[in-house]
Design a protein around this motif. Structure first.
Motif, PDB file in Angstrom:
ATOM      1  N   MET A   1       0.848  -1.202   0.000  1.00 24.86           N
ATOM      2  CA  MET A   1       0.000   0.000   0.000  1.00 24.86           C
ATOM      3  C   MET A   1       0.878   1.244   0.000  1.00 24.86           C
ATOM      4  O   MET A   1       1.926   1.279   0.641  1.00 24.86           O
ATOM      5  CB  MET A   1      -0.896   0.007   1.243  1.00 24.86           C
ATOM      6  N   ARG A   2       0.421   2.271  -0.746  1.00 28.31           N
ATOM      7  CA  ARG A   2       1.118   3.554  -0.702  1.00 28.31           C
ATOM      8  C   ARG A   2       0.100   4.680  -0.809  1.00 28.31           C
ATOM      9  O   ARG A   2      -1.040   4.476  -1.254  1.00 28.31           O
ATOM     10  CB  ARG A   2       2.160   3.657  -1.817  1.00 28.31           C
ATOM     11  N   LEU A   3       0.522   5.874  -0.405  1.00 28.14           N
ATOM     12  CA  LEU A   3      -0.292   7.078  -0.522  1.00 28.14           C
ATOM     13  C   LEU A   3       0.330   7.982  -1.564  1.00 28.14           C
ATOM     14  O   LEU A   3       1.547   8.148  -1.611  1.00 28.14           O
ATOM     15  CB  LEU A   3      -0.360   7.819   0.823  1.00 28.14           C
ATOM     16  N   ARG A   4      -0.512   8.584  -2.394  1.00 27.53           N
ATOM     17  CA  ARG A   4      -0.039   9.547  -3.390  1.00 27.53           C
ATOM     18  C   ARG A   4      -0.982  10.733  -3.439  1.00 27.53           C
ATOM     19  O   ARG A   4      -2.157  10.632  -3.045  1.00 27.53           O
ATOM     20  CB  ARG A   4       0.073   8.893  -4.769  1.00 27.53           C
ATOM     21  N   PRO A   5      -0.518  11.873  -3.918  1.00 25.93           N
ATOM     22  CA  PRO A   5      -1.407  13.036  -4.004  1.00 25.93           C
ATOM     23  C   PRO A   5      -2.601  12.791  -4.927  1.00 25.93           C
ATOM     24  O   PRO A   5      -2.456  12.142  -5.972  1.00 25.93           O
ATOM     25  CB  PRO A   5      -0.495  14.136  -4.563  1.00 25.93           C
ATOM     26  N   ALA A   6      -3.749  13.282  -4.537  1.00 25.88           N
ATOM     27  CA  ALA A   6      -4.932  13.185  -5.388  1.00 25.88           C
ATOM     28  C   ALA A   6      -4.776  14.111  -6.589  1.00 25.88           C
ATOM     29  O   ALA A   6      -4.200  15.198  -6.480  1.00 25.88           O
ATOM     30  CB  ALA A   6      -6.185  13.547  -4.605  1.00 25.88           C
ATOM     31  N   GLY A   7      -5.279  13.670  -7.736  1.00 22.92           N
ATOM     32  CA  GLY A   7      -5.189  14.461  -8.962  1.00 22.92           C
ATOM     33  C   GLY A   7      -6.527  14.561  -9.664  1.00 22.92           C
ATOM     34  O   GLY A   7      -7.548  14.037  -9.196  1.00 22.92           O
ATOM     35  N   ASP A   8      -6.523  15.225 -10.811  1.00 23.56           N
ATOM     36  CA  ASP A   8      -7.775  15.420 -11.563  1.00 23.56           C
ATOM     37  C   ASP A   8      -8.423  14.107 -11.956  1.00 23.56           C
ATOM     38  O   ASP A   8      -9.650  14.011 -12.052  1.00 23.56           O
ATOM     39  CB  ASP A   8      -7.497  16.262 -12.817  1.00 23.56           C
ATOM     40  N   ARG A  54      -2.389  17.678   0.656  1.00 22.45           N
ATOM     41  CA  ARG A  54      -3.185  17.287   1.813  1.00 22.45           C
ATOM     42  C   ARG A  54      -4.189  16.175   1.517  1.00 22.45           C
ATOM     43  O   ARG A  54      -4.612  15.474   2.425  1.00 22.45           O
ATOM     44  CB  ARG A  54      -3.935  18.495   2.367  1.00 22.45           C
ATOM     45  N   LEU A  55      -4.642  16.040   0.264  1.00 23.86           N
ATOM     46  CA  LEU A  55      -5.588  14.983  -0.098  1.00 23.86           C
ATOM     47  C   LEU A  55      -4.811  13.855  -0.747  1.00 23.86           C
ATOM     48  O   LEU A  55      -4.110  14.047  -1.751  1.00 23.86           O
ATOM     49  CB  LEU A  55      -6.663  15.517  -1.043  1.00 23.86           C
ATOM     50  N   LEU A  56      -4.933  12.654  -0.189  1.00 26.98           N
ATOM     51  CA  LEU A  56      -4.098  11.535  -0.595  1.00 26.98           C
ATOM     52  C   LEU A  56      -4.956  10.350  -1.016  1.00 26.98           C
ATOM     53  O   LEU A  56      -5.882   9.950  -0.305  1.00 26.98           O
ATOM     54  CB  LEU A  56      -3.185  11.113   0.558  1.00 26.98           C
ATOM     55  N   VAL A  57      -4.621   9.801  -2.179  1.00 23.36           N
ATOM     56  CA  VAL A  57      -5.279   8.593  -2.662  1.00 23.36           C
ATOM     57  C   VAL A  57      -4.504   7.384  -2.148  1.00 23.36           C
ATOM     58  O   VAL A  57      -3.260   7.367  -2.171  1.00 23.36           O
ATOM     59  CB  VAL A  57      -5.357   8.583  -4.202  1.00 23.36           C
ATOM     60  N   ILE A  58      -5.235   6.393  -1.678  1.00 31.70           N
ATOM     61  CA  ILE A  58      -4.628   5.146  -1.209  1.00 31.70           C
ATOM     62  C   ILE A  58      -4.595   4.157  -2.379  1.00 31.70           C
ATOM     63  O   ILE A  58      -5.610   3.946  -3.040  1.00 31.70           O
ATOM     64  CB  ILE A  58      -5.447   4.542  -0.053  1.00 31.70           C
ATOM     65  N   GLU A  59      -3.434   3.583  -2.629  1.00 32.83           N
ATOM     66  CA  GLU A  59      -3.287   2.567  -3.673  1.00 32.83           C
ATOM     67  C   GLU A  59      -2.848   1.257  -3.042  1.00 32.83           C
ATOM     68  O   GLU A  59      -2.071   1.247  -2.067  1.00 32.83           O
ATOM     69  CB  GLU A  59      -2.260   3.001  -4.722  1.00 32.83           C
ATOM     70  N   ASP A  60      -3.321   0.149  -3.633  1.00 28.93           N
ATOM     71  CA  ASP A  60      -2.853  -1.154  -3.159  1.00 28.93           C
ATOM     72  C   ASP A  60      -1.506  -1.480  -3.801  1.00 28.93           C
ATOM     73  O   ASP A  60      -0.930  -0.658  -4.539  1.00 28.93           O
ATOM     74  CB  ASP A  60      -3.893  -2.244  -3.433  1.00 28.93           C
ATOM     75  N   GLY A  61      -1.000  -2.669  -3.544  1.00 28.33           N
ATOM     76  CA  GLY A  61       0.317  -3.038  -4.039  1.00 28.33           C
ATOM     77  C   GLY A  61       0.428  -3.054  -5.547  1.00 28.33           C
ATOM     78  O   GLY A  61       1.530  -2.903  -6.099  1.00 28.33           O
ATOM     79  N   ALA A  62      -0.723  -3.196  -6.230  1.00 28.08           N
ATOM     80  CA  ALA A  62      -0.714  -3.220  -7.695  1.00 28.08           C
ATOM     81  C   ALA A  62      -0.910  -1.834  -8.290  1.00 28.08           C
ATOM     82  O   ALA A  62      -0.964  -1.688  -9.514  1.00 28.08           O
ATOM     83  CB  ALA A  62      -1.805  -4.164  -8.202  1.00 28.08           C
ATOM     84  N   GLY A  63      -1.035  -0.803  -7.446  1.00 31.86           N
ATOM     85  CA  GLY A  63      -1.231   0.550  -7.950  1.00 31.86           C
ATOM     86  C   GLY A  63      -2.677   0.904  -8.226  1.00 31.86           C
ATOM     87  O   GLY A  63      -2.960   1.937  -8.847  1.00 31.86           O
ATOM     88  N   THR A  64      -3.610   0.085  -7.749  1.00 32.65           N
ATOM     89  CA  THR A  64      -5.033   0.353  -7.946  1.00 32.65           C
ATOM     90  C   THR A  64      -5.523   1.337  -6.879  1.00 32.65           C
ATOM     91  O   THR A  64      -5.312   1.108  -5.687  1.00 32.65           O
ATOM     92  CB  THR A  64      -5.850  -0.947  -7.833  1.00 32.65           C
ATOM     93  N   TRP A  91     -12.023  -3.393  -0.463  1.00 27.63           N
ATOM     94  CA  TRP A  91     -10.850  -3.004   0.334  1.00 27.63           C
ATOM     95  C   TRP A  91     -11.247  -2.419   1.688  1.00 27.63           C
ATOM     96  O   TRP A  91     -10.369  -2.087   2.487  1.00 27.63           O
ATOM     97  CB  TRP A  91     -10.008  -1.999  -0.445  1.00 27.63           C
ATOM     98  N   ARG A  92     -12.522  -2.296   1.931  1.00 23.57           N
ATOM     99  CA  ARG A  92     -12.959  -1.723   3.205  1.00 23.57           C
ATOM    100  C   ARG A  92     -12.930  -2.810   4.288  1.00 23.57           C
ATOM    101  O   ARG A  92     -13.947  -3.397   4.656  1.00 23.57           O
ATOM    102  CB  ARG A  92     -14.355  -1.111   3.062  1.00 23.57           C
ATOM    103  N   ALA A  99      -3.624  -0.186   7.927  1.00 24.41           N
ATOM    104  CA  ALA A  99      -2.432   0.097   7.113  1.00 24.41           C
ATOM    105  C   ALA A  99      -2.454   1.541   6.598  1.00 24.41           C
ATOM    106  O   ALA A  99      -1.414   2.216   6.574  1.00 24.41           O
ATOM    107  CB  ALA A  99      -2.353  -0.889   5.953  1.00 24.41           C
ATOM    108  N   ALA A 100      -3.622   2.006   6.195  1.00 21.79           N
ATOM    109  CA  ALA A 100      -3.728   3.387   5.700  1.00 21.79           C
ATOM    110  C   ALA A 100      -3.463   4.383   6.825  1.00 21.79           C
ATOM    111  O   ALA A 100      -2.785   5.398   6.626  1.00 21.79           O
ATOM    112  CB  ALA A 100      -5.112   3.616   5.098  1.00 21.79           C
TER     113      ALA A 100
END
Length: 305
Positions: A1-8, A54-64, A91-92, A99-100
């Motif tokens: 799992m990783r966090l990345r910035p939210a985008g358009d 400040r707004l972060l999208v959570i991705e799983d190990g596959a980048g989803t 994923w809920r 983890a998040a």
């Protein structure tokens, strides 16, 4: 799992998660309560929080993309709010939520410690927060005033608007608000805080004066890019209570919301504050959501404050 910035490209995901968090109590948050991505972006912008930080999208190990989290920092109040996490579909689970939260804390400031307001029915997130060491705190109630087509009747007491930091009543208002709502710090800090509310955050302030004194005041704001506002503070001097001054201030705010074309006004108060709740109920507010505050454990503090 990783966090990345939210985008358009994440708007559809954010819309879906926000909508679920305000319509399904089992996925509900106490704050921020946003019906869609537009409202969430407006919430971040209100406190000058860059969405791409400040707004972060959570991705799983596959980048989803599987969820949303983040941190909203209000430098005026010195408060940091954690968002969720809100997780999508399969994923809920408690494991993904934990983890998040762990990943989010690596980005959190040491001071102020992040707060997380969770709707009482959201047992999955409550379980994850407790497992990650977040401390359970007091309850909070959100109330809603739906602005009717016709304006309310005139307040029972004369109410005037604050003209700005040079208003003769400004320092007395700062003292009253600090005393009523337990603002930390010295009088100079209280004045700076009220100045920031008015000048930087665009808050509106109204007051009732009697016998040459400030008897009470109210502070509220409208969230840009949305159709609603928030009543942040009402304070009445102890020597002027039980005279209908609080009600006059709330009625004034409701009338201003009608004039501003707002759809609704919201406020939050402690769930044990029955006296204030009765006042707001008399003035047309209705209870909407009950939530509980959780405070984060100490964190590495790598997130830029």
């Amino acid at each position: 799992m990783r966090l990345r910035p939210a985008g358009d490209g994440d708007t559809e995901l954010l819309d879906r998660l926000c909508r679920r968090s305000t319509t399904l109590p089992e996925e509900g948050l106490g704050y921020p309560r946003c019906d869609n991505a537009r409202e969430l972006l407006a919430e971040a912008a209100q406190f000058d929080n860059p969405a791409d930080e400040r707004l972060l999208v959570i991705e799983d190990g596959a980048g989803t993309p599987i969820g949303l989290t983040g941190l909203l920092l209000d430098t005026t109040d010195g408060t940091c709010w954690a968002i969720g996490p809100l997780l999508d579909a399969a994923w809920r689970t408690p494991a993904y939520a934990e983890a998040a939260l762990a990943a989010l804390l690596l980005r959190a400031p040491r001071d102020p410690a992040p707060l997380n307001y969770v709707e009482d029915a959201n047992t999955l997130l409550v379980q994850a927060l407790r497992a990650q060491g977040w401390a359970r705190g007091s309850g909070s109630t959100e109330m809603e005033y739906l602005v009717p087509p016709d304006p309310p009747a005139a307040p029972a007491h004369p109410v005037r608007r604050l003209t700005g930091p040079r208003d003769p009543a400004f320092d007395r208002l700062a003292r009253l608000l600090a005393s009523a709502h337990e603002w930390p710090g010295e009088p100079g800090e209280h004045r700076r805080r009220l100045t920031a509310y008015v000048v930087e955050d665009g808050c509106r302030v109204a007051l009732v004066e009697q016998d040459g004194q400030v008897a009470g005041c109210a502070l509220w704001m409208y969230l840009g890019g949305t159709d609603f506002g928030r009543l942040e503070y009402v304070a009445v001097d102890p020597g002027f209570r039980r005279r209908g001054i609080g009600a006059a201030l709330v009625v004034h705010v409701n009338a201003d919301a009608h004039e501003a074309g707002a759809r609704a006004m919201y406020l939050s108060l402690g769930s044990d504050n029955d006296t204030a709740a009765r006042l707001y109920l008399r003035c047309g507010f209705a209870e909407k959501v009950r939530s509980t505050r959780f405070t984060a454990p100490s964190s590495p503090g790598r997130y830029p404050a």
